[in-house]
Design a protein around this motif. Structure first.
Motif, PDB file in Angstrom:
ATOM      1  N   VAL A  24      63.711 -31.491  22.828  1.00  0.00           N
ATOM      2  CA  VAL A  24      62.545 -32.032  22.120  1.00  0.00           C
ATOM      3  C   VAL A  24      62.969 -32.343  20.693  1.00  0.00           C
ATOM      4  O   VAL A  24      63.664 -31.539  20.065  1.00  0.00           O
ATOM      5  CB  VAL A  24      61.373 -31.011  22.131  1.00  0.00           C
ATOM      6  CG1 VAL A  24      60.197 -31.533  21.336  1.00  0.00           C
ATOM      7  CG2 VAL A  24      60.949 -30.697  23.562  1.00  0.00           C
ATOM      8  N   PHE A  25      62.545 -33.518  20.189  1.00  0.00           N
ATOM      9  CA  PHE A  25      63.033 -33.960  18.879  1.00  0.00           C
ATOM     10  C   PHE A  25      62.072 -35.005  18.303  1.00  0.00           C
ATOM     11  O   PHE A  25      61.388 -35.698  19.069  1.00  0.00           O
ATOM     12  CB  PHE A  25      64.440 -34.558  19.028  1.00  0.00           C
ATOM     13  CG  PHE A  25      64.538 -35.513  20.189  1.00  0.00           C
ATOM     14  CD1 PHE A  25      64.311 -36.868  20.004  1.00  0.00           C
ATOM     15  CD2 PHE A  25      64.794 -35.053  21.485  1.00  0.00           C
ATOM     16  CE1 PHE A  25      64.351 -37.752  21.087  1.00  0.00           C
ATOM     17  CE2 PHE A  25      64.823 -35.926  22.568  1.00  0.00           C
ATOM     18  CZ  PHE A  25      64.602 -37.283  22.365  1.00  0.00           C
ATOM     19  N   PRO A  26      62.001 -35.134  16.963  1.00  0.00           N
ATOM     20  CA  PRO A  26      61.158 -36.179  16.372  1.00  0.00           C
ATOM     21  C   PRO A  26      61.638 -37.562  16.819  1.00  0.00           C
ATOM     22  O   PRO A  26      62.842 -37.796  16.944  1.00  0.00           O
ATOM     23  CB  PRO A  26      61.372 -36.003  14.866  1.00  0.00           C
ATOM     24  CG  PRO A  26      61.869 -34.591  14.711  1.00  0.00           C
ATOM     25  CD  PRO A  26      62.651 -34.291  15.952  1.00  0.00           C
ATOM     26  N   LYS A  27      60.660 -38.455  17.024  1.00  0.00           N
ATOM     27  CA  LYS A  27      60.973 -39.758  17.612  1.00  0.00           C
ATOM     28  C   LYS A  27      61.973 -40.572  16.800  1.00  0.00           C
ATOM     29  O   LYS A  27      62.749 -41.333  17.365  1.00  0.00           O
ATOM     30  CB  LYS A  27      59.689 -40.578  17.739  1.00  0.00           C
ATOM     31  CG  LYS A  27      58.756 -40.076  18.817  1.00  0.00           C
ATOM     32  CD  LYS A  27      57.467 -40.901  18.807  1.00  0.00           C
ATOM     33  CE  LYS A  27      56.568 -40.501  19.960  1.00  0.00           C
ATOM     34  NZ  LYS A  27      55.245 -41.154  19.869  1.00  0.00           N
ATOM     35  N   ALA A  28      61.894 -40.425  15.463  1.00  0.00           N
ATOM     36  CA  ALA A  28      62.628 -41.325  14.565  1.00  0.00           C
ATOM     37  C   ALA A  28      62.361 -42.750  15.050  1.00  0.00           C
ATOM     38  O   ALA A  28      61.232 -43.072  15.354  1.00  0.00           O
ATOM     39  CB  ALA A  28      64.101 -40.972  14.540  1.00  0.00           C
ATOM     40  N   ASP A  29      63.385 -43.621  15.184  1.00  0.00           N
ATOM     41  CA  ASP A  29      63.021 -44.935  15.753  1.00  0.00           C
ATOM     42  C   ASP A  29      63.637 -45.138  17.137  1.00  0.00           C
ATOM     43  O   ASP A  29      63.978 -46.243  17.519  1.00  0.00           O
ATOM     44  CB  ASP A  29      63.307 -46.099  14.784  1.00  0.00           C
ATOM     45  CG  ASP A  29      64.650 -45.929  14.123  1.00  0.00           C
ATOM     46  OD1 ASP A  29      65.419 -45.073  14.609  1.00  0.00           O
ATOM     47  OD2 ASP A  29      64.928 -46.635  13.144  1.00  0.00           O
ATOM     48  N   SER A  30      63.744 -44.052  17.886  1.00  0.00           N
ATOM     49  CA  SER A  30      64.298 -44.161  19.242  1.00  0.00           C
ATOM     50  C   SER A  30      63.234 -44.670  20.211  1.00  0.00           C
ATOM     51  O   SER A  30      62.047 -44.687  19.894  1.00  0.00           O
ATOM     52  CB  SER A  30      64.813 -42.801  19.701  1.00  0.00           C
ATOM     53  OG  SER A  30      63.757 -41.867  19.749  1.00  0.00           O
ATOM     54  N   GLY A  75      65.695 -30.149  18.300  1.00  0.00           N
ATOM     55  CA  GLY A  75      66.635 -30.690  17.306  1.00  0.00           C
ATOM     56  C   GLY A  75      66.198 -32.012  16.729  1.00  0.00           C
ATOM     57  O   GLY A  75      65.005 -32.329  16.725  1.00  0.00           O
ATOM     58  N   GLN A  76      67.188 -32.755  16.223  1.00  0.00           N
ATOM     59  CA  GLN A  76      66.926 -34.058  15.602  1.00  0.00           C
ATOM     60  C   GLN A  76      67.970 -35.062  16.038  1.00  0.00           C
ATOM     61  O   GLN A  76      69.114 -34.704  16.258  1.00  0.00           O
ATOM     62  CB  GLN A  76      67.094 -34.030  14.088  1.00  0.00           C
ATOM     63  CG  GLN A  76      67.080 -32.754  13.394  1.00  0.00           C
ATOM     64  CD  GLN A  76      66.006 -32.835  12.343  1.00  0.00           C
ATOM     65  OE1 GLN A  76      65.546 -33.938  12.042  1.00  0.00           O
ATOM     66  NE2 GLN A  76      65.583 -31.708  11.840  1.00  0.00           N
ATOM     67  N   ILE A  77      67.526 -36.320  16.038  1.00  0.00           N
ATOM     68  CA  ILE A  77      68.479 -37.392  16.344  1.00  0.00           C
ATOM     69  C   ILE A  77      69.443 -37.537  15.164  1.00  0.00           C
ATOM     70  O   ILE A  77      69.009 -37.525  14.002  1.00  0.00           O
ATOM     71  CB  ILE A  77      67.732 -38.717  16.585  1.00  0.00           C
ATOM     72  CG1 ILE A  77      66.822 -38.573  17.811  1.00  0.00           C
ATOM     73  CG2 ILE A  77      68.714 -39.866  16.774  1.00  0.00           C
ATOM     74  CD1 ILE A  77      65.973 -39.779  18.110  1.00  0.00           C
TER      75      ILE A  77
END
Ligand code: 5AD
Length: 473
Positions: free
Chosen positions: A444-450, A470-472
């Protein structure tokens, strides 16, 4: 879809999906609106997609809300008693509804239909249709004949039910196009039935003999799935790695599917340890799109119990196989199924299972209390003599052990960067996506611009026993 129940092939008998997407085709004389409700394993999910395909081809329509339906088909599981209890309770609810909507047709399909046969109609006389896994081709005929009963105003209790329980070794539904829910992961049945005859297991009796679909056709199916936008294909079979088509074996199929252009990932479930050939291991080690995750059902760590279960391998052979897999594929994720409290299981035999799990350190495990199934070889040959409380206590002990192991394995990934195939929005937080790693761990991770369907690199910051967070990067 609930991520926790994608593996193993059979699960806890819970309802696993919303029905396939709504569909419609040309008009039949008695066009019905059918709601399909699925319980049990991924093979059942795949069978429901097949049923939707058969119905749609014949001019019926599948709907995604029970309120919009005049037919409800419950696709059922018979693997353990609690799976059947759940369905019986659901049928009681549906019967209440039928009092308000007397024309509604209730059908019970799948493994429990095959298992209980006439007993089901005795217990639930309001059920109009009972259909086993090899009879779905008769669904349109069944709906037509039931519709005639409804229209001729024969009272509900006097209508003849439609019963389709023939098991047919030649039925592979190869010509039927399933209707799938849109998404990034598609399930593809490559084999039906089972020839293994494990003594605890009802599957061979309700799904019939093993048969494989042609390799060429499966590769074409995968090409079509890629064209439809799917990124990952999961090959399904009861003992998926005993697949064969003339000289081609499961390893050949993995290579062939892995080579399909545009397909990101291939998985499969569930293999049998006795069929874990070098050809399968080679394909897992060498084909870049074949995921390095093996769900390898152990069932028991005691050779004596394995013998009573007729698993055809010893505890030593299983350990050797795991060593070989880890040698050939160092970053492989291994998960398993375990049964505690099988007939005659002593404390010492149970402890061999415990010890095996502690030694192997599975990434995760599905753990069950033995549930006696009428009709199986164990039911005929051995008394179900481990007390329920002992089964419960043994189950708790291995669950406790496995939770610690899974948490430990996940903690060790903190700081690593792992490729994750983005599957969808997190249920808890719309700002996050969730997806799977190659080894089938949820991240699970913040969407960012994925975007959904992309593979992103996620750096793991924290973990739980079941999730990487985590994070991208
Ligand atoms: N009781 C308990 N668990 C069972 N399984 C299969 N049959 C039974 C049974 N009678 C478990 C096995 C199998 C998983 C899908 O379900 O662990 O691998």
């Amino acid at each position: 879809m609930n991520d926790k129940i994608l593996f193993p092939l059979y699960d806890k008998g819970e309802q696993v999906n919303t029905p396939p997407q709504e569909s419609q085709a040309a008009t039949p004389s008695h066009a019905r609106r059918v709601y399909i409700e699925t319980y049990g394993c991924q093979m059942n999910v795949s069978d429901s997609e097949l049923m939707a395909g058969i119905l749609t081809q014949n001019g019926h329509q599948t709907v995604s809300q029970l309120d919009d339906a005049d037919v409800v088909l419950v696709n059922t599981c018979a693997i353990r008693e609690n799976a059947e209890t759940k369905v019986i309770n659901r049928l009681i609810q549906l019967n209440h509804r039928k009092r308000r909507q007397p024309d509604m047709i209730i059908g019970v399909c799948g493994c429990m239909a095959q298992h209980l046969r006439d007993k089901l109609l005795d217990a639930a006389p309001y059920v109009d249709l009972v259909m086993g896994p090899d009879a779905y081709r008769d669904l349109p005929v069944a709906l037509d004949s039931l519709a005639r009963g409804v229209e001729s105003h024969v009272s509900m209790t006097d209508r003849d039910p439609f019963v389709g329980l023939r098991l047919d070794k030649s039925e592979d539904y190869a010509d039927i196009a399933p209707i799938r829910k849109e998404g990034i992961r598609a399930w593809l049945t490559i084999q039906r039935g089972c020839d293994k005859m494990c003594t605890f297991c009802i599957v061979p009796f309700v799904r019939g003999r093993e048969r494989s679909l042609p390799l060429k056709l499966l590769v074409e199916d995968v090409e079509k799935l890629v064209d439809q936008g799917f990124k990952e294909v999961v090959l399904l079979g009861q003992t998926v790695n005993s697949y064969h088509d003339n000289a081609a074996d499961f390893g050949d199929l993995l290579y062939a599917v892995g080579d399909v252009n545009g397909l990101e990932r291939v998985r499969f479930t569930s293999p049998h340890p006795a069929d874990a050939t070098d050809s399968m291991i080679d394909a897992m080690a060498s084909s870049p799109s074949v995921c390095k995750h093996l769900h390898l059902p152990l069932q028991s760590g005691s050779t004596e119990v394995l013998e009573r279960m007729r698993r055809t391998y010893t505890a030593e052979e299983y350990r050797d196989l795991v060593s070989k897999l880890r040698e050939r594929i160092p970053d492989i994720a291994i998960t398993t199924d375990v049964i505690v409290g099988f007939c005659g299981e002593t404390e010492e035999e149970f402890m061999e299972t415990y010890k095996m799990m502690a030694d192997i350190r599975y990434d995760s495990a599905f753990m069950f209390k033995y549930s006696e199934r009428e009709g199986t070889l164990a039911h005929k040959a051995f008394p179900d003599d481990v007390p329920e409380t002992v089964k419960g206590e043994r189950l708790e002990r291995i669950i406790g052990l496995q939770e610690k192991i899974s948490a430990g394995i996940n903690t060790a990934t903190v700081g690593d960067t792992v490729p994750v195939l983005v599957e969808g929005e997190s249920r808890r937080d719309a700002d996050n996506y969730h997806g799977k790693t190659d080894g089938f761990k949820t991240a699970v991770f913040p969407k960012a611009d994925s975007k959904i369907g992309e593979v992103v690199n996620v750096r793991v910051d924290t973990t739980t026993a079941h999730t990487l967070i985590g994070q991208i990067v």
